[in-house]
Design an enzyme around this catalytic site. Structure first.
Site, PDB file in Angstrom:
ATOM      1  N   HIS A 198      -0.994 -54.038 -10.729  1.00  0.00           N
ATOM      2  CA  HIS A 198       0.327 -53.919 -10.104  1.00  0.00           C
ATOM      3  C   HIS A 198       1.429 -54.695 -10.793  1.00  0.00           C
ATOM      4  O   HIS A 198       2.571 -54.661 -10.350  1.00  0.00           O
ATOM      5  CB  HIS A 198       0.270 -54.388  -8.651  1.00  0.00           C
TER       6      HIS A 198
ATOM      7  N   LYS B  79      11.909 -44.205  -1.464  1.00  0.00           N
ATOM      8  CA  LYS B  79      12.303 -44.020  -0.059  1.00  0.00           C
ATOM      9  C   LYS B  79      13.793 -43.686   0.026  1.00  0.00           C
ATOM     10  O   LYS B  79      14.207 -42.804   0.778  1.00  0.00           O
ATOM     11  CB  LYS B  79      12.035 -45.302   0.740  1.00  0.00           C
TER      12      LYS B  79
ATOM     13  N   LYS C   2      14.262 -55.773  -0.720  1.00  0.00           N
ATOM     14  CA  LYS C   2      12.988 -55.936  -1.402  1.00  0.00           C
ATOM     15  C   LYS C   2      12.677 -57.422  -1.427  1.00  0.00           C
ATOM     16  O   LYS C   2      13.556 -58.233  -1.133  1.00  0.00           O
ATOM     17  CB  LYS C   2      13.060 -55.386  -2.825  1.00  0.00           C
ATOM     18  N   ARG C   3      11.452 -57.819  -1.768  1.00  0.00           N
ATOM     19  CA  ARG C   3      11.145 -59.236  -1.896  1.00  0.00           C
ATOM     20  C   ARG C   3      12.168 -59.907  -2.812  1.00  0.00           C
ATOM     21  O   ARG C   3      12.680 -59.289  -3.739  1.00  0.00           O
ATOM     22  CB  ARG C   3       9.733 -59.423  -2.478  1.00  0.00           C
TER      23      ARG C   3
ATOM     24  N   LYS D 128      13.801 -59.160  -9.896  1.00  0.00           N
ATOM     25  CA  LYS D 128      14.475 -58.071  -9.182  1.00  0.00           C
ATOM     26  C   LYS D 128      16.000 -58.234  -9.226  1.00  0.00           C
ATOM     27  O   LYS D 128      16.745 -57.331  -8.905  1.00  0.00           O
ATOM     28  CB  LYS D 128      13.982 -57.994  -7.737  1.00  0.00           C
TER      29      LYS D 128
ATOM     30  N   THR E 102       8.797 -48.770  -4.861  1.00  0.00           N
ATOM     31  CA  THR E 102       8.677 -47.625  -3.959  1.00  0.00           C
ATOM     32  C   THR E 102       9.915 -47.535  -3.070  1.00  0.00           C
ATOM     33  O   THR E 102      10.202 -46.470  -2.525  1.00  0.00           O
ATOM     34  CB  THR E 102       7.415 -47.720  -3.069  1.00  0.00           C
TER      35      THR E 102
HETATM   36  C1  LIG Z   1       9.004 -50.205   0.445  1.00  0.00           C
HETATM   37  C2  LIG Z   1       8.955 -51.601   0.872  1.00  0.00           C
HETATM   38  C3  LIG Z   1       8.851 -52.619  -0.073  1.00  0.00           C
HETATM   39  C4  LIG Z   1       8.858 -52.350  -1.558  1.00  0.00           C
HETATM   40  O1  LIG Z   1      10.185 -52.305  -1.991  1.00  0.00           O
HETATM   41  P1  LIG Z   1      10.555 -52.329  -3.550  1.00  0.00           P
HETATM   42  O2  LIG Z   1      12.008 -52.041  -3.553  1.00  0.00           O
HETATM   43  O3  LIG Z   1       9.765 -51.244  -4.195  1.00  0.00           O
HETATM   44  O4  LIG Z   1      10.225 -53.683  -4.051  1.00  0.00           O
HETATM   45  C5  LIG Z   1       8.814 -53.937   0.370  1.00  0.00           C
HETATM   46  N1  LIG Z   1       8.870 -54.234   1.676  1.00  0.00           N
HETATM   47  C6  LIG Z   1       8.990 -53.282   2.619  1.00  0.00           C
HETATM   48  C7  LIG Z   1       9.078 -53.681   4.038  1.00  0.00           C
HETATM   49  C8  LIG Z   1       9.026 -51.936   2.254  1.00  0.00           C
HETATM   50  O5  LIG Z   1       9.122 -50.999   3.211  1.00  0.00           O
END
Ligand SMILES: *Cc1c(COP(=O)(O)O)cnc(C)c1O
Length: 753
Positions: A313, A604, A493-494, A499, A600
């Site tokens: 990952h 979304k 995101k985290r 990032k 991901t």
């Molecule tokens: C989709 C999702 C992530 C991943 O987000 P990235 O932008 O791909 O880092 C992290 N936390 C939650 C709650 C999510 O739904």
């Protein structure tokens, strides 16, 4: 008994009249009814059965997701309406399970949904954390961590009669098995998420998330990723990992026995998936258990290698797990000779010291053990797999070219479209029929309608209504007011330097100063952030502080506040994402190229009609390939350029800020205005890091970023062209269905049916 009767029965057993029931009671009644119904469902059948091992499963709330998959949403709405309430209100009483934290855990959850929905036999295996990673509190202007309990209330956990003794050096610890049922989409199939727990879990700490890390017996399943800044914390992580894989391996062999399969043919009947390195010890543990049951060592090694597959990952070096063999010998000494034997066998295959499992310091490289002793190794987006093959794992790729393969991540559209954006899902169905729900590639048929004015108007109206819904939710939750006429710019995101939330913060400063200089934008901009920082990651917490200070500064400046707003939503989780994503106009995917394995969140948002503003990183590359450069906003240096800069030590932030406009943006972080609001120590750390270190090259891309974002905002004003672009994005989002991803895993790796 049908669904409605089960709900009524639960209420009457608890002596509650339906009309008088609280949201909490109705939530419990629905949960209990669904749990019973799923319990009666048949299990999936196939040639092989998959066990998907993962340290986290970020499942999100399950009430609506389960109603969708069981085809009961309309009936639930009707039932609740009769009692004067709605599913949305009842659902708000459901606590989100604290079983994961970020993209990796969310991926595992989407995969569980897709495995069941494709009718494949596959269960998840993980741990039943009681307090999660932590609940984030931002009320003081910086991140505070609190326990995030969820099991105390009615939950989806089903207790099972199964227990397994896990042999630790200090003695046996009993693992008790809980299950969460995972129904497939309208196919009658139910798989299971198996979660192991200790028998006597510790209560939550009174304040904060520190606890006695030596109390393994009670605290093993308290928190996800407990603080590993000291030895006790690192040992606890090894305890957690061994507990999960030892109990999981016993469950696998138990099910082999039950089915009457001979253990020396494990590979014929079982596929084990190792999601990132945390479950890697399942390899030596399965070998150990097979040998204890009479299988020869050579045969055990062979069948375990055929059984296991590994997903990588990340290429961030600091995130690749290594454990001193001494730790393993203090936790589970029985694994040590097996790992040493695997190291010896690996050294027969290659003399390259860099590929060894045990290095000269007696440290175990978990990913190396995975690559040597799994039949397949995959990356999570085309670019990520290419980087693994060509640089990060090049030696392994030369040794095992056939093991490497790509499986671009995906998301379940049941949750991330039908669940969180029902109006859009209905509009799609009205336009192209409902076949896209089971085959997301059908979304491409929307391309036949890109010039349909009625459709474009309907799409626009849905986005506006989602923005209003988000604004109402935020007003209720945090008391903030938001102009829904604004552009909604979303980075959720985290929090991690790679990032680059700090780059977005510099943009906010640029915009603030620009507006102060009299450049009034044609439309307000609202910048949404939501992000948890790892508790020990000081600079990440500092960046959150910078965002909170900027938010306050701008809100207090009447010359700017009508035009610019920063909203930082605390405690980012699936529920928060489900509120924000349907309302997003701009999807911020601005990681330093080569660092985000896939992402991901990008998928979304694309599926919900936001346009990507992103670097050529992870799955962004595939998104832009599908929609075309004219339907996304790409900027920044390429992964090749970035990798070269690292290799040659060629990046010096000074080159970018000295004497440039960027300098005043960085200076602003420690300006008197900011220092009047925030903590000097924290702001100064961010300031200094950007000037002198900036490991993730914020300043490399900042100029291009500002320019591209301004272009994006200007283009938003051509409403017709913009909405058409969003439709094209939705039409191409089908590739990113986790159903497609899982079909590929099954075809190339698992061979389940
Ligand atoms: C989709 C999702 C992530 C991943 O987000 P990235 O932008 O791909 O880092 C992290 N936390 C939650 C709650 C999510 O739904």
């Amino acid at each position: 008994m049908n669904f409605e009767d089960r709900v009524r029965e639960f209420l009457s057993q608890h002596n509650v009249a339906p009309e008088a029931a609280t949201g909490e009671q109705l939530m419990q009644a629905l949960t209990s009814a669904l749990r019973q119904m799923q319990f009666d469902a048949p299990k999936t059948q196939g040639k092989r059965k998959l066990y998907y091992f993962s340290a986290e499963f970020l499942v999100g709330r399950l009430l609506r997701a389960n109603l969708i998959n069981l085809g009961l949403v309309d009936r639930a709405e009707a039932l609740l309406q009769g009692w004067g309430t709605t599913l949305a209100e009842v659902e708000d009483c459901e606590p989100e399970p604290s079983l994961g934290n970020g993209g990796l855990g969310r991926l595992a959850a989407c995969f569980m949904d897709s495995i069941a929905s494709l009718g494949l036999p596959g269960d998840g295996v993980g741990l039943n954390y009681h307090y999660g990673l932590f609940r984030q509190d931002l009320s003081q202007g910086y991140q505070l961590e609190e326990p995030n309990p969820w099991i105390e209330r009615e939950s989806w956990l089903c207790s099972t009669p199964f227990t397994f003794d896990v042999p630790f050096a200090f003695g046996n610890l009993r693992a008790k098995l809980f299950d969460i049922e995972v129904p497939g989409y309208k196919n009658g199939v139910v798989n299971r998420l198996h979660l192991f727990d200790v028998e006597n879990p510790a209560p939550a700490p009174e304040h904060g998330i520190s606890f006695n890390k030596n109390d393994i017996e009670h605290c093993l399943t308290s928190f996800l990723y407990p603080d590993d800044s000291d030895e006790a914390g690192r040992l606890l992580r090894v305890y957690q990992e061994y507990f999960m894989v030892c109990a999981g391996a016993q469950l696998i062999l138990h099910e082999m026995d039950e089915a009457g399969h001979p253990l020396d043919q494990l590979d014929k009947f079982v596929a084990v998936h190792i999601n990132d390195t945390h479950p890697s010890m399942v390899i030596p543990e399965l070998i150990r258990q097979l040998v204890a049951r009479g299988v020869s060592v050579d045969r055990a090694v062979e069948i375990v290698e055929n059984t296991c597959a590994y997903t990588n990952h990340t290429i961030l070096a600091e995130a690749l797990e290594t454990w001193p063999i001494d730790f393993i010998s203090r936790v589970a000494p029985q694994l040590v000779p097996i790992i040493q034997d695997l190291d010896r066998r690996a050294r027969l295959r290659t003399q390259n010291e860099k590929l060894a499992i045990l290095d000269k310091n007696n440290v175990v490289h978990m990913a190396h053990m995975d690559v040597h002793f799994c039949c397949k190794v995959n990356g999570v987006a085309a670019l990520h797999t290419k980087i693994l093959e060509e640089s990060e794992m090049h030696g392994f790729y030369q040794l095992y070219p056939d093991k490497f393969n790509n499986k671009t991540n995906g998301i379940t559209f049941r949750r991330w479209l039908m669940g969180c954006n029902p109006d859009l899902a209905n509009l799609i169905t009205q336009t192209i029929g409902d076949s896209w729900i089971k085959d997301a590639s059908q979304l491409e048929r929307l391309l036949d309608h890109v010039n349909d004015e009625n459709l474009l108007n309907a799409l626009d109206a849905i986005k506006t209504s989602n923005k209003k819904r988000l604004a109402a939710w935020l007003e209720k939750k945090e008391g903030v007011q938001i102009d829904t006429n604004a552009v909604f710019d979303v980075q959720i995101k985290r929090l991690h330097q790679y990032k680059r939330q700090q780059m977005n913060a510099l943009y906010a400063i640029w915009k603030y100063l620009d507006i102060k200089n009299g450049h009034i934008p044609s439309r307000p901009l609202v910048m949404f952030f939501a992000a948890k920082a790892a508790p020990a990651y000081i600079l990440a917490k500092d960046i959150i502080h910078v965002l909170l200070c900027l938010s306050k500064l701008i809100a207090n400046d009447p010359a700017v506040s009508p035009w610019l707003k920063i909203v930082v939503i605390e405690n980012y989780n699936v529920t928060v994402a489900e509120h924000l994503i349907p309302a997003a106009n701009i999807s911020e995917q601005i990681s330093l190229a080569s660092k985000e394995a896939s992402g991901t969140g990008n998928m979304k948002m694309m599926a919900n009609g936001a346009l990507t503003l992103g670097t050529q990183d992870g799955a962004n590359v595939e998104i832009v390939n599908l929609v075309g450069k004219e339907n996304a906003y790409e900027f920044g240096r390429t992964s090749e350029e970035v990798i070269k800069l690292y290799a040659t030590n060629g990046y010096h932030p000074t080159d970018f800020w000295k004497g440039s406009d960027i300098e005043r943006l960085i200076d602003f972080i420690v300006s008197p205005e900011m220092l009047a609001i925030g903590q000097s120590e924290s702001l100064t750390r961010v300031y200094k890091d950007l000037l002198s270190h900036d490991w993730f090259m914020t300043l490399l891309d900042i100029e291009d970023y500002i320019k591209t974002k301004e272009q994006c905002l200007a283009d938003f004003e051509d409403r017709h062209a913009w909405i058409k672009k969003t439709l094209i994005n939705i039409a191409h989002a089908g590739f990113f269905s986790s159903d497609r991803t899982i079909a590929e895993y099954n075809r190339d790796i698992w061979h389940l049916v």
